[in-house]
Design a protein around this motif. Structure first.
Motif, mmCIF file in Angstrom:
data_model
loop_
_atom_site.group_PDB
_atom_site.id
_atom_site.type_symbol
_atom_site.label_atom_id
_atom_site.label_comp_id
_atom_site.label_asym_id
_atom_site.label_seq_id
_atom_site.Cartn_x
_atom_site.Cartn_y
_atom_site.Cartn_z
ATOM 1 N N ILE A 111 0.848 -1.194 0.000
ATOM 2 C CA ILE A 111 0.000 0.000 0.000
ATOM 3 C C ILE A 111 0.888 1.251 0.000
ATOM 4 N N ASN A 112 0.640 2.141 -0.955
ATOM 5 C CA ASN A 112 1.469 3.340 -1.094
ATOM 6 C C ASN A 112 0.613 4.511 -1.579
ATOM 7 N N PRO A 113 0.047 5.276 -0.624
ATOM 8 C CA PRO A 113 -0.879 6.356 -0.987
ATOM 9 C C PRO A 113 -0.247 7.388 -1.927
ATOM 10 N N ALA A 142 5.210 -10.757 6.156
ATOM 11 C CA ALA A 142 6.628 -10.551 5.839
ATOM 12 C C ALA A 142 6.796 -9.455 4.794
ATOM 13 N N THR A 143 5.999 -8.386 4.929
ATOM 14 C CA THR A 143 6.197 -7.247 4.030
ATOM 15 C C THR A 143 7.486 -6.528 4.454
ATOM 16 N N ASN A 144 8.039 -5.712 3.560
ATOM 17 C CA ASN A 144 9.330 -5.074 3.835
ATOM 18 C C ASN A 144 9.257 -4.107 5.024
ATOM 19 N N PRO A 145 10.380 -3.915 5.739
ATOM 20 C CA PRO A 145 10.395 -2.959 6.859
ATOM 21 C C PRO A 145 10.527 -1.523 6.377
ATOM 22 N N THR A 146 9.644 -1.129 5.463
ATOM 23 C CA THR A 146 9.611 0.249 4.945
ATOM 24 C C THR A 146 8.286 0.865 5.379
ATOM 25 N N MET A 147 8.089 2.138 5.095
ATOM 26 C CA MET A 147 6.831 2.783 5.464
ATOM 27 C C MET A 147 5.651 2.078 4.785
ATOM 28 N N THR A 152 1.055 -1.610 5.086
ATOM 29 C CA THR A 152 0.376 -2.796 4.566
ATOM 30 C C THR A 152 0.156 -3.814 5.687
ATOM 31 N N ALA A 153 1.166 -3.992 6.544
ATOM 32 C CA ALA A 153 1.051 -4.940 7.663
ATOM 33 C C ALA A 153 -0.097 -4.537 8.592
ATOM 34 N N MET A 154 -0.184 -3.236 8.883
ATOM 35 C CA MET A 154 -1.241 -2.742 9.773
ATOM 36 C C MET A 154 -2.617 -2.966 9.155
ATOM 37 N N ILE A 176 15.853 -7.187 13.419
ATOM 38 C CA ILE A 176 17.053 -7.863 12.943
ATOM 39 C C ILE A 176 17.390 -7.434 11.509
ATOM 40 N N LEU A 177 16.351 -7.109 10.759
ATOM 41 C CA LEU A 177 16.563 -6.723 9.363
ATOM 42 C C LEU A 177 16.979 -5.261 9.271
ATOM 43 N N THR A 178 18.045 -4.984 8.548
ATOM 44 C CA THR A 178 18.484 -3.598 8.418
ATOM 45 C C THR A 178 18.182 -3.046 7.033
ATOM 46 N N GLY A 179 18.273 -3.888 6.014
ATOM 47 C CA GLY A 179 17.990 -3.439 4.653
ATOM 48 C C GLY A 179 16.513 -3.163 4.484
ATOM 49 N N ALA A 180 16.176 -2.465 3.412
ATOM 50 C CA ALA A 180 14.778 -2.128 3.197
ATOM 51 C C ALA A 180 14.034 -3.258 2.494
ATOM 52 N N ASP A 181 14.759 -4.102 1.780
ATOM 53 C CA ASP A 181 14.093 -5.147 1.023
ATOM 54 C C ASP A 181 14.510 -6.537 1.486
#
Ligand SMILES: [Zn+2]
Length: 200
Positions: A111-113, A142-147, A152-154, A176-181
């Motif tokens: 999701i990306n408004p 397991a969506t990416n740790p990005t905005m 999307t997770a929420m 634990i994940l540092t990268g965005a993807d």
């Protein structure tokens, strides 16, 4: 000097690819002029077959040669546990760890408004349908740790809670994940994030 048309056409095609600028497009094109014709024919055939010979699995939406895909039709996989990922490449990354025995669901985006991508533009509804059919015990988001991945997770959490009350909803241990993807994360990191998943 005018560039020969077949060369100009290929340069233009390369330039449309992500991460390829005009210089790289020229370099690749002139490189291919030195490659034997048989290899070029193979290359062209692979491109031609890429979409013609693949389908989206009707269950998990992964790209596959067969429908259902080999993972969905594997009796050894735990069909009660679904991992939700943004892209088919994320599945490849997790399969390399060999630690996940459940099945997947590919959203094909997040999701990306800002880019006008709402819940209806990605494969959320087919996931809800799978949950409603019952049998699913856990959904691992397991969506990416990005905005976009977090939003999307929420959203998923809200929708899934409405659809089923007994469902366990978990999220990868993203600390634990540092990268965005996810697709760029190494196998150890992915395994740890899977093992360190927490309730949402
Ligand atoms: Zn599938």
């Amino acid at each position: 000097m005018k560039i020969a048309r077949p060369i100009a056409a290929l340069i233009e095609s390369f330039q449309k690819l992500p991460g390829i600028g005009p210089k790289s497009a020229q370099r690749l094109t002139y490189y291919l002029l030195h490659v034997p014709q048989i290899q070029l024919d193979d290359f062209a055939e692979s491109i031609e077959r890429l979409k013609k010979d693949t389908v989206l699995c009707s269950i998990c939406k992964n790209v596959s040669e067969a429908d259902p895909c080999p993972i969905c039709s594997d009796p050894a996989r735990d069909q009660t546990q679904i991992m939700v990922v943004e892209q088919p490449l994320d599945i490849l990354a997790f399969e390399k760890t060999g630690k996940f025995k459940g099945v997947y669901h590919v959203l094909h985006g997040a999701i990306n408004p800002l880019e006008n991508i709402g819940p209806d533009e990605i494969y959320i509804d087919p996931l809800i349908d799978r949950i409603k059919k019952g049998k699913i015990k856990e959904v691992i988001i397991a969506t990416n740790p990005t905005m976009e991945g977090e939003a999307t997770a929420m959203y998923l959490k809200k929708q899934l809670t409405i659809s089923s009350s007994q469902l366990a909803i978990t999220r990868l241990g993203m600390g634990i994940l540092t990268g965005a993807d996810l697709e760029y994360a190494d196998e150890v990191t992915l395994t740890q994030s899977l093992e360190g998943r927490r309730k949402l």
